[in-house]
Design a protein around this motif. Sequence first.
Motif, PDB file in Angstrom:
ATOM      1  N   SER A 135       2.351   5.277 -26.484  1.00 30.29           N
ATOM      2  CA  SER A 135       2.306   4.342 -27.612  1.00 30.29           C
ATOM      3  C   SER A 135       1.999   2.941 -27.093  1.00 30.29           C
ATOM      4  O   SER A 135       2.243   2.616 -25.925  1.00 30.29           O
ATOM      5  CB  SER A 135       3.648   4.330 -28.350  1.00 30.29           C
ATOM      6  OG  SER A 135       4.624   3.657 -27.573  1.00 30.29           O
ATOM      7  N   LYS A 136       1.457   2.134 -27.973  1.00 32.56           N
ATOM      8  CA  LYS A 136       1.146   0.753 -27.594  1.00 32.56           C
ATOM      9  C   LYS A 136       2.421  -0.005 -27.209  1.00 32.56           C
ATOM     10  O   LYS A 136       2.415  -0.830 -26.305  1.00 32.56           O
ATOM     11  CB  LYS A 136       0.401   0.049 -28.713  1.00 32.56           C
ATOM     12  CG  LYS A 136      -0.975   0.657 -28.954  1.00 32.56           C
ATOM     13  CD  LYS A 136      -1.866  -0.250 -29.745  1.00 32.56           C
ATOM     14  CE  LYS A 136      -3.179   0.348 -30.169  1.00 32.56           C
ATOM     15  NZ  LYS A 136      -4.008   0.982 -29.233  1.00 32.56           N
ATOM     16  N   GLU A 137       3.527   0.313 -27.866  1.00 32.78           N
ATOM     17  CA  GLU A 137       4.801  -0.351 -27.560  1.00 32.78           C
ATOM     18  C   GLU A 137       5.284   0.040 -26.160  1.00 32.78           C
ATOM     19  O   GLU A 137       5.690  -0.817 -25.376  1.00 32.78           O
ATOM     20  CB  GLU A 137       5.866   0.015 -28.600  1.00 32.78           C
ATOM     21  CG  GLU A 137       5.578  -0.486 -29.996  1.00 32.78           C
ATOM     22  CD  GLU A 137       4.521   0.349 -30.731  1.00 32.78           C
ATOM     23  OE1 GLU A 137       4.420   1.575 -30.490  1.00 32.78           O
ATOM     24  OE2 GLU A 137       3.780  -0.228 -31.549  1.00 32.78           O
ATOM     25  N   ASP A 138       5.255   1.337 -25.856  1.00 36.69           N
ATOM     26  CA  ASP A 138       5.716   1.804 -24.547  1.00 36.69           C
ATOM     27  C   ASP A 138       4.840   1.278 -23.415  1.00 36.69           C
ATOM     28  O   ASP A 138       5.326   1.014 -22.321  1.00 36.69           O
ATOM     29  CB  ASP A 138       5.751   3.332 -24.491  1.00 36.69           C
ATOM     30  CG  ASP A 138       6.861   3.933 -25.336  1.00 36.69           C
ATOM     31  OD1 ASP A 138       7.781   3.186 -25.738  1.00 36.69           O
ATOM     32  OD2 ASP A 138       6.803   5.146 -25.603  1.00 36.69           O
ATOM     33  N   ALA A 139       3.554   1.131 -23.674  1.00 34.81           N
ATOM     34  CA  ALA A 139       2.631   0.678 -22.635  1.00 34.81           C
ATOM     35  C   ALA A 139       2.829  -0.789 -22.285  1.00 34.81           C
ATOM     36  O   ALA A 139       2.582  -1.197 -21.156  1.00 34.81           O
ATOM     37  CB  ALA A 139       1.186   0.912 -23.084  1.00 34.81           C
ATOM     38  N   ALA A 140       3.287  -1.585 -23.247  1.00 35.66           N
ATOM     39  CA  ALA A 140       3.508  -3.022 -23.036  1.00 35.66           C
ATOM     40  C   ALA A 140       2.299  -3.681 -22.359  1.00 35.66           C
ATOM     41  O   ALA A 140       2.431  -4.402 -21.386  1.00 35.66           O
ATOM     42  CB  ALA A 140       4.784  -3.255 -22.223  1.00 35.66           C
ATOM     43  N   VAL A 141       1.117  -3.404 -22.899  1.00 32.56           N
ATOM     44  CA  VAL A 141      -0.131  -3.925 -22.341  1.00 32.56           C
ATOM     45  C   VAL A 141      -0.379  -5.340 -22.856  1.00 32.56           C
ATOM     46  O   VAL A 141      -0.281  -5.589 -24.056  1.00 32.56           O
ATOM     47  CB  VAL A 141      -1.308  -2.992 -22.726  1.00 32.56           C
ATOM     48  CG1 VAL A 141      -2.646  -3.619 -22.416  1.00 32.56           C
ATOM     49  CG2 VAL A 141      -1.163  -1.660 -22.017  1.00 32.56           C
ATOM     50  N   ASP A 142      -0.696  -6.251 -21.952  1.00 35.00           N
ATOM     51  CA  ASP A 142      -1.060  -7.612 -22.345  1.00 35.00           C
ATOM     52  C   ASP A 142      -2.531  -7.694 -22.726  1.00 35.00           C
ATOM     53  O   ASP A 142      -2.907  -8.462 -23.609  1.00 35.00           O
ATOM     54  CB  ASP A 142      -0.764  -8.598 -21.206  1.00 35.00           C
ATOM     55  CG  ASP A 142       0.714  -8.686 -20.912  1.00 35.00           C
ATOM     56  OD1 ASP A 142       1.495  -8.943 -21.854  1.00 35.00           O
ATOM     57  OD2 ASP A 142       1.101  -8.475 -19.752  1.00 35.00           O
ATOM     58  N   GLU A 143      -3.353  -6.915 -22.043  1.00 32.74           N
ATOM     59  CA  GLU A 143      -4.790  -6.913 -22.335  1.00 32.74           C
ATOM     60  C   GLU A 143      -5.354  -5.534 -22.028  1.00 32.74           C
ATOM     61  O   GLU A 143      -5.029  -4.943 -21.003  1.00 32.74           O
ATOM     62  CB  GLU A 143      -5.512  -7.979 -21.511  1.00 32.74           C
ATOM     63  CG  GLU A 143      -6.950  -8.147 -21.908  1.00 32.74           C
ATOM     64  CD  GLU A 143      -7.469  -9.568 -21.807  1.00 32.74           C
ATOM     65  OE1 GLU A 143      -8.632  -9.773 -22.146  1.00 32.74           O
ATOM     66  OE2 GLU A 143      -6.712 -10.467 -21.388  1.00 32.74           O
ATOM     67  N   TRP A 144      -6.182  -5.037 -22.922  1.00 34.80           N
ATOM     68  CA  TRP A 144      -6.865  -3.752 -22.723  1.00 34.80           C
ATOM     69  C   TRP A 144      -8.338  -4.042 -22.513  1.00 34.80           C
ATOM     70  O   TRP A 144      -9.036  -4.464 -23.427  1.00 34.80           O
ATOM     71  CB  TRP A 144      -6.644  -2.839 -23.916  1.00 34.80           C
ATOM     72  CG  TRP A 144      -7.343  -1.506 -23.825  1.00 34.80           C
ATOM     73  CD1 TRP A 144      -7.813  -0.899 -22.701  1.00 34.80           C
ATOM     74  CD2 TRP A 144      -7.624  -0.607 -24.901  1.00 34.80           C
ATOM     75  NE1 TRP A 144      -8.374   0.317 -23.008  1.00 34.80           N
ATOM     76  CE2 TRP A 144      -8.272   0.514 -24.356  1.00 34.80           C
ATOM     77  CE3 TRP A 144      -7.398  -0.650 -26.267  1.00 34.80           C
ATOM     78  CZ2 TRP A 144      -8.688   1.594 -25.133  1.00 34.80           C
ATOM     79  CZ3 TRP A 144      -7.808   0.414 -27.041  1.00 34.80           C
ATOM     80  CH2 TRP A 144      -8.444   1.528 -26.470  1.00 34.80           C
ATOM     81  N   LEU A 145      -8.798  -3.843 -21.281  1.00 40.69           N
ATOM     82  CA  LEU A 145     -10.201  -4.048 -20.946  1.00 40.69           C
ATOM     83  C   LEU A 145     -10.876  -2.687 -20.830  1.00 40.69           C
ATOM     84  O   LEU A 145     -11.217  -2.237 -19.733  1.00 40.69           O
ATOM     85  CB  LEU A 145     -10.340  -4.846 -19.640  1.00 40.69           C
ATOM     86  CG  LEU A 145      -9.888  -6.297 -19.688  1.00 40.69           C
ATOM     87  CD1 LEU A 145     -10.022  -6.951 -18.317  1.00 40.69           C
ATOM     88  CD2 LEU A 145     -10.685  -7.079 -20.723  1.00 40.69           C
ATOM     89  N   GLY A 146     -11.068  -2.037 -21.950  1.00 44.38           N
ATOM     90  CA  GLY A 146     -11.655  -0.705 -21.959  1.00 44.38           C
ATOM     91  C   GLY A 146     -13.036  -0.657 -21.335  1.00 44.38           C
ATOM     92  O   GLY A 146     -13.387   0.303 -20.636  1.00 44.38           O
ATOM     93  N   GLU A 147     -13.814  -1.702 -21.538  1.00 38.87           N
ATOM     94  CA  GLU A 147     -15.192  -1.710 -21.037  1.00 38.87           C
ATOM     95  C   GLU A 147     -15.273  -1.844 -19.515  1.00 38.87           C
ATOM     96  O   GLU A 147     -16.340  -1.659 -18.944  1.00 38.87           O
ATOM     97  CB  GLU A 147     -15.998  -2.818 -21.712  1.00 38.87           C
ATOM     98  CG  GLU A 147     -16.227  -2.569 -23.195  1.00 38.87           C
ATOM     99  CD  GLU A 147     -16.963  -1.266 -23.457  1.00 38.87           C
ATOM    100  OE1 GLU A 147     -18.007  -1.028 -22.841  1.00 38.87           O
ATOM    101  OE2 GLU A 147     -16.479  -0.467 -24.290  1.00 38.87           O
ATOM    102  N   VAL A 148     -14.151  -2.170 -18.868  1.00 40.45           N
ATOM    103  CA  VAL A 148     -14.161  -2.244 -17.403  1.00 40.45           C
ATOM    104  C   VAL A 148     -13.963  -0.853 -16.797  1.00 40.45           C
ATOM    105  O   VAL A 148     -14.227  -0.634 -15.625  1.00 40.45           O
ATOM    106  CB  VAL A 148     -13.111  -3.248 -16.871  1.00 40.45           C
ATOM    107  CG1 VAL A 148     -11.724  -2.629 -16.788  1.00 40.45           C
ATOM    108  CG2 VAL A 148     -13.511  -3.810 -15.520  1.00 40.45           C
ATOM    109  N   GLY A 149     -13.561   0.104 -17.606  1.00 40.99           N
ATOM    110  CA  GLY A 149     -13.392   1.475 -17.127  1.00 40.99           C
ATOM    111  C   GLY A 149     -14.735   2.113 -16.814  1.00 40.99           C
ATOM    112  O   GLY A 149     -15.778   1.666 -17.296  1.00 40.99           O
ATOM    113  N   PRO A 150     -14.728   3.167 -16.003  1.00 47.02           N
ATOM    114  CA  PRO A 150     -15.984   3.838 -15.660  1.00 47.02           C
ATOM    115  C   PRO A 150     -16.622   4.476 -16.896  1.00 47.02           C
ATOM    116  O   PRO A 150     -15.918   4.855 -17.840  1.00 47.02           O
ATOM    117  CB  PRO A 150     -15.572   4.902 -14.635  1.00 47.02           C
ATOM    118  CG  PRO A 150     -14.111   5.093 -14.835  1.00 47.02           C
ATOM    119  CD  PRO A 150     -13.571   3.808 -15.384  1.00 47.02           C
ATOM    120  N   SER A 151     -17.934   4.595 -16.868  1.00 47.58           N
ATOM    121  CA  SER A 151     -18.654   5.221 -17.975  1.00 47.58           C
ATOM    122  C   SER A 151     -18.191   6.669 -18.146  1.00 47.58           C
ATOM    123  O   SER A 151     -17.666   7.283 -17.214  1.00 47.58           O
ATOM    124  CB  SER A 151     -20.159   5.194 -17.709  1.00 47.58           C
ATOM    125  OG  SER A 151     -20.467   6.036 -16.603  1.00 47.58           O
TER     126      SER A 151
END
Length: 118
Positions: A35-51
């Motif tokens: 869940s987004k709450e459990d992850a406690a992510v400040d920023e999600w940079l999905g586009e930096v992930g591999p193709s």
Amino acid sequence: MTSTSQVHVRSVRDEPAKGDGVRVLVDRIWPRGVSKEDAAVDEWLGEVGPSTELRQWFGHDPERFDEFARRYEEELEGSHAWQRLQDIVAEGRRVTLLFGAADREHNQAVVLQALLTR
């Protein structure tokens, strides 16, 4: 160049820690069962992930990791998300790169940490 003590790598499934600093998810796809709450992510940079293509080719096969890292670094060239990640690290705060893969040693966050600290 950034010190390795400033850029850390943890599974998004690990319990968030006070010392994590800025928590950045570096997966293109949100990890299943987190869940987004459990992850406690400040920023999600999905586009930096591999193709998708590179991720499927790699298949988390440790024998392909070095070639995966080389191809992934090529993919990052000119990426706005890669630049954003470098900017976050350049701010001088502690950064924790979060990944969703089961393999803690062979994933994109490990590659990103190496690139950011060399």
